[in-house]
Design a protein around this motif. Sequence first.
Motif, mmCIF file in Angstrom:
data_model
loop_
_atom_site.group_PDB
_atom_site.id
_atom_site.type_symbol
_atom_site.label_atom_id
_atom_site.label_comp_id
_atom_site.label_asym_id
_atom_site.label_seq_id
_atom_site.Cartn_x
_atom_site.Cartn_y
_atom_site.Cartn_z
ATOM 1 N N SER A 172 7.807 83.200 82.004
ATOM 2 C CA SER A 172 7.790 81.949 81.254
ATOM 3 C C SER A 172 8.075 82.197 79.779
ATOM 4 O O SER A 172 7.489 83.090 79.164
ATOM 5 C CB SER A 172 6.434 81.257 81.409
ATOM 6 N N THR A 173 8.980 81.400 79.210
ATOM 7 C CA THR A 173 9.269 81.502 77.776
ATOM 8 C C THR A 173 8.236 80.736 76.961
ATOM 9 O O THR A 173 8.225 80.835 75.738
ATOM 10 C CB THR A 173 10.683 80.955 77.463
ATOM 11 N N GLU A 174 7.357 79.978 77.622
ATOM 12 C CA GLU A 174 6.347 79.190 76.909
ATOM 13 C C GLU A 174 5.022 79.925 76.766
ATOM 14 O O GLU A 174 4.403 79.909 75.715
ATOM 15 C CB GLU A 174 6.150 77.842 77.621
ATOM 16 N N ASN A 175 4.576 80.586 77.869
ATOM 17 C CA ASN A 175 3.262 81.236 77.796
ATOM 18 C C ASN A 175 3.258 82.682 78.290
ATOM 19 O O ASN A 175 2.205 83.312 78.384
ATOM 20 C CB ASN A 175 2.226 80.421 78.589
ATOM 21 N N GLY A 176 4.426 83.232 78.640
ATOM 22 C CA GLY A 176 4.505 84.621 79.073
ATOM 23 C C GLY A 176 4.061 84.867 80.493
ATOM 24 O O GLY A 176 4.016 86.011 80.945
#
Length: 196
Positions: A172-176
């Motif tokens: 995820s690019t938002e939360n890893g």
Amino acid sequence: MKTFICLVLLIISISYANTQEPATEQNNTRGAFYLHPFSTYSGMAGFNPIYFTVEIPFSLSNSLIIRPSYLNWSRVNDKIKAKAFRLGSDIGIRRYLAGKGEGLYLQGQMGIFYYNHSFEEECDELICVNLCPFCVIDIPQKSIWLDAMGYIGYSFKFLFIDIGIGLVLGISTENGHVKLLDTLWPDLNIGIGILF
């Protein structure tokens, strides 16, 4: 002086042997650019794909494979709007088993892509999959997509067909958050090529 003459004669004999090489063998050591006609055709079915394969031979046994792709797809069904976007490339090695630059081959490749899918409203997973076949529900909505694939195929240099299977990992690019796809990812390719 004798060494110099021997060296010149050796270079001339190697050059002469290379000019006697059969035309098919010379063609099989040339690079190839393959279009994927079914991906192009499917562009008429609601999405805009760009998908091709570049083959750069190292020898008659091994080739570098670069396979960039772009997908931008959207669909509206009743109240739900679905979108899928993927951009990136695979890179790998193709190994011709007969060492002739064509014929039966094994191929391994790894890819990295930016991937994004979304639904305008919440939907049941089965409905989501039917609505958006390019939306991989198990991968985070906005993610870096990593894959490792293995293929078996056959090439006539101007045409190839292969079938593969592999693993897909989404970060995820938002939360890893990291998610490995629960099932193996299948792939089928047909390419029509031109030599360069």
